[in-house]
Motif scaffolding. Structure first.
Motif, mmCIF file in Angstrom:
data_model
loop_
_atom_site.group_PDB
_atom_site.id
_atom_site.type_symbol
_atom_site.label_atom_id
_atom_site.label_comp_id
_atom_site.label_asym_id
_atom_site.label_seq_id
_atom_site.Cartn_x
_atom_site.Cartn_y
_atom_site.Cartn_z
ATOM 1 N N ILE A 1 0.813 -1.223 0.000
ATOM 2 C CA ILE A 1 0.000 0.000 0.000
ATOM 3 C C ILE A 1 0.845 1.272 0.000
ATOM 4 O O ILE A 1 0.354 2.344 -0.360
ATOM 5 C CB ILE A 1 -0.982 0.030 1.193
ATOM 6 N N SER A 2 2.123 1.153 0.367
ATOM 7 C CA SER A 2 2.943 2.360 0.499
ATOM 8 C C SER A 2 3.883 2.601 -0.673
ATOM 9 O O SER A 2 4.444 3.693 -0.799
ATOM 10 C CB SER A 2 3.775 2.291 1.789
ATOM 11 N N ASN A 3 4.046 1.606 -1.545
ATOM 12 C CA ASN A 3 5.081 1.702 -2.568
ATOM 13 C C ASN A 3 4.536 1.243 -3.920
ATOM 14 O O ASN A 3 4.161 0.079 -4.078
ATOM 15 C CB ASN A 3 6.285 0.847 -2.145
ATOM 16 N N ARG A 4 4.501 2.150 -4.886
ATOM 17 C CA ARG A 4 3.950 1.810 -6.198
ATOM 18 C C ARG A 4 4.748 0.695 -6.874
ATOM 19 O O ARG A 4 4.170 -0.214 -7.480
ATOM 20 C CB ARG A 4 3.929 3.045 -7.105
ATOM 21 N N GLN A 5 6.075 0.742 -6.776
ATOM 22 C CA GLN A 5 6.886 -0.306 -7.400
ATOM 23 C C GLN A 5 6.579 -1.674 -6.797
ATOM 24 O O GLN A 5 6.544 -2.681 -7.509
ATOM 25 C CB GLN A 5 8.376 0.014 -7.245
ATOM 26 N N ALA A 6 6.344 -1.702 -5.490
ATOM 27 C CA ALA A 6 5.994 -2.960 -4.830
ATOM 28 C C ALA A 6 4.655 -3.475 -5.341
ATOM 29 O O ALA A 6 4.468 -4.682 -5.523
ATOM 30 C CB ALA A 6 5.946 -2.764 -3.319
ATOM 31 N N ARG A 7 3.710 -2.563 -5.580
ATOM 32 C CA ARG A 7 2.409 -2.980 -6.117
ATOM 33 C C ARG A 7 2.560 -3.547 -7.523
ATOM 34 O O ARG A 7 1.953 -4.567 -7.861
ATOM 35 C CB ARG A 7 1.428 -1.802 -6.124
ATOM 36 N N GLU A 8 3.355 -2.887 -8.339
ATOM 37 C CA GLU A 8 3.568 -3.385 -9.693
ATOM 38 C C GLU A 8 4.202 -4.780 -9.661
ATOM 39 O O GLU A 8 3.792 -5.680 -10.405
ATOM 40 C CB GLU A 8 4.467 -2.420 -10.470
ATOM 41 N N TYR A 9 5.191 -4.947 -8.787
ATOM 42 C CA TYR A 9 5.873 -6.238 -8.676
ATOM 43 C C TYR A 9 4.910 -7.318 -8.197
ATOM 44 O O TYR A 9 4.889 -8.439 -8.723
ATOM 45 C CB TYR A 9 7.057 -6.108 -7.720
ATOM 46 N N SER A 10 4.093 -6.989 -7.200
ATOM 47 C CA SER A 10 3.145 -7.955 -6.654
ATOM 48 C C SER A 10 2.140 -8.393 -7.709
ATOM 49 O O SER A 10 1.863 -9.591 -7.871
ATOM 50 C CB SER A 10 2.413 -7.347 -5.452
ATOM 51 N N TRP A 11 1.592 -7.432 -8.433
ATOM 52 C CA TRP A 11 0.629 -7.771 -9.479
ATOM 53 C C TRP A 11 1.279 -8.595 -10.588
ATOM 54 O O TRP A 11 0.711 -9.582 -11.058
ATOM 55 C CB TRP A 11 0.008 -6.504 -10.061
ATOM 56 N N ARG A 12 2.478 -8.209 -11.013
ATOM 57 C CA ARG A 12 3.161 -8.935 -12.089
ATOM 58 C C ARG A 12 3.483 -10.362 -11.651
ATOM 59 O O ARG A 12 3.306 -11.317 -12.413
ATOM 60 C CB ARG A 12 4.437 -8.183 -12.476
ATOM 61 N N TRP A 13 3.955 -10.510 -10.417
ATOM 62 C CA TRP A 13 4.307 -11.828 -9.883
ATOM 63 C C TRP A 13 3.078 -12.729 -9.843
ATOM 64 O O TRP A 13 3.139 -13.907 -10.205
ATOM 65 C CB TRP A 13 4.894 -11.653 -8.486
ATOM 66 N N GLN A 14 1.947 -12.186 -9.412
ATOM 67 C CA GLN A 14 0.720 -12.981 -9.327
ATOM 68 C C GLN A 14 0.170 -13.319 -10.711
ATOM 69 O O GLN A 14 -0.410 -14.386 -10.914
ATOM 70 C CB GLN A 14 -0.327 -12.243 -8.492
ATOM 71 N N LYS A 15 0.364 -12.405 -11.666
ATOM 72 C CA LYS A 15 -0.083 -12.697 -13.031
ATOM 73 C C LYS A 15 0.672 -13.888 -13.599
ATOM 74 O O LYS A 15 0.113 -14.703 -14.349
ATOM 75 C CB LYS A 15 0.117 -11.476 -13.931
ATOM 76 N N GLU A 16 1.948 -14.015 -13.234
ATOM 77 C CA GLU A 16 2.788 -15.087 -13.760
ATOM 78 C C GLU A 16 2.676 -16.376 -12.947
ATOM 79 O O GLU A 16 3.340 -17.368 -13.250
ATOM 80 C CB GLU A 16 4.244 -14.615 -13.787
ATOM 81 N N SER A 17 1.822 -16.381 -11.942
ATOM 82 C CA SER A 17 1.671 -17.547 -11.074
ATOM 83 C C SER A 17 1.152 -18.755 -11.844
ATOM 84 O O SER A 17 0.328 -18.638 -12.761
ATOM 85 C CB SER A 17 0.703 -17.225 -9.930
ATOM 86 N N ALA A 18 1.625 -19.933 -11.430
ATOM 87 C CA ALA A 18 1.157 -21.188 -12.030
ATOM 88 C C ALA A 18 -0.301 -21.472 -11.695
ATOM 89 O O ALA A 18 -0.916 -22.360 -12.296
ATOM 90 C CB ALA A 18 2.032 -22.342 -11.549
ATOM 91 N N VAL A 19 -0.867 -20.730 -10.763
ATOM 92 C CA VAL A 19 -2.258 -20.933 -10.347
ATOM 93 C C VAL A 19 -3.219 -20.878 -11.527
ATOM 94 O O VAL A 19 -4.177 -21.662 -11.613
ATOM 95 C CB VAL A 19 -2.652 -19.866 -9.302
#
Length: 241
Positions: free
Chosen positions: A43-61
Motif C-alpha cells: 500500500i505504500s510503494n507503487r513499485q511494490a504494487r507493480e511487482y506484486s501484481w506482475r508476480w501474481q499474473k505469472e503464477s502457475a495458479v
C-alpha cells in the motif's frame, strides 16, 4: 464418521503449483519474494504494487487444474463424510474440483477476486490481469483507489469469519486430516492444536516433518505423495463408513 481437512500448498504441488516453504519452495529458494505479499509495502510503494501484481499474473495458479487429491476430497463430501476444508491455499482448486462453498473456509483468501482498498468495489482478478500491460499498478474505476487481490497478505487480518468457520467444522468432526502444510503460518495453523485440545484424532500427510507432528500418533503421520495416498485413504474411509 466425519472428517475435517486442513490443506496447505503441498496438496497442489503435483498439479504444477510450487509450495512456499518446502525444500524446493519459492521462498526457500528466493526469500526476497516474500515481499510480494507484504501488505504495508504494497500500500505504500507503487513499485511494490507493480511487482506484486506482475508476480501474481505469472503464477502457475492460472493454468493449474485440480488433481487426484483435490478430487478425492470431493468424493469425501459426496459421501457425506466431509465436515470442512480449511485451506491455506488461495488457488481455488477445491472449488474448481467440485467441493461446495459451504464446506470450504479460505483462510488466506482467494486470488480469483480482487477489491478496492478505498471503496470496497469488487473485481474479477482475471479482468485486471488482462490490462496489466497498460496499468501495471491498477486503480479502481470508481474512486481511483488501490486495487488488491483477495489473497491475505502478511500484515492483514484473515478474511472475516474464516478461522471461526474452520474451527466450527473441526469441532463437529471426529478427525482432522492435515494435508500438505508445514503448519508454520499463524493464526491458520492454530486450528491444529485446537483440534488436539478437543481430543480429535489428527492425521498428518506431508512430505516433510512439521512442528506439530507430536499431536499425531506415529502411525498417523504419512510421508508418501499426497496425490497417491489421499485418494486411497478417502476410499478406505468411505468403504468403512
Amino acid at each position: 464418521m466425519s472428517i475435517a481437512v486442513f490443506t496447505g500448498a503441498g496438496i497442489s504441488t503435483s498439479v504444477g503449483i510450487p509450495d512456499f516453504r518446502g525444500p524446493d519452495g519459492v521462498w526457500t529458494k528466493h526469500p526476497e519474494q516474500t515481499d510480494v505479499y507484504d501488505y504495508d509495502l504494497f500500500i505504500s510503494n507503487r513499485q511494490a504494487r507493480e511487482y506484486s501484481w506482475r508476480w501474481q499474473k505469472e503464477s502457475a495458479v492460472w493454468n493449474a487444474q485440480p488433481g487426484p487429491a483435490h478430487k478425492a476430497l470431493v468424493e469425501l463430501e459426496n459421501a457425506g463424510v466431509l465436515s470442512i476444508i480449511a485451506t491455506q491455499n488461495f488457488d481455488g482448486l477445491h472449488e474448481r474440483a467440485g467441493n461446495s462453498a459451504e464446506k470450504i473456509s479460505n483462510l488466506h483468501g482467494t486470488i480469483a477476486s480482487s477489491h478496492c482498498l478505498n471503496c470496497g468495489a469488487a473485481y474479477n482478478t482475471a479482468d485486471i490481469m488482462s490490462t496489466l500491460d497498460d496499468t501495471p499498478a491498477p486503480r479502481c474505476s470508481l474512486c481511483h483507489g488501490i486495487l488488491k487481490t483477495d489473497v491475505t497478505y502478511f500484515g492483514e487480518q484473515l478474511p472475516e469469519g474464516a478461522l471461526e468457520k474452520g474451527a466450527l467444522g473441526i469441532s463437529q468432526a471426529d478427525e482432522l486430516w492435515v494435508i500438505g502444510s508445514s503448519l508454520e503460518v499463524y493464526p491458520a495453523a492454530s486450528l491444529v492444536p485446537y483440534a488436539a485440545q478437543l481430543g480429535k484424532r489428527i492425521r498428518i500427510i506431508n512430505a516433510q516433518p512439521t512442528g506439530m507432528d507430536e499431536l499425531a500418533k506415529a502411525s498417523d503421520i504419512i510421508r508418501e505423495p499426497i496425490e497417491i495416498v489421499l485418494p486411497q485413504l478417502v476410499h478406505d474411509v468411505i468403504e468403512d463408513n
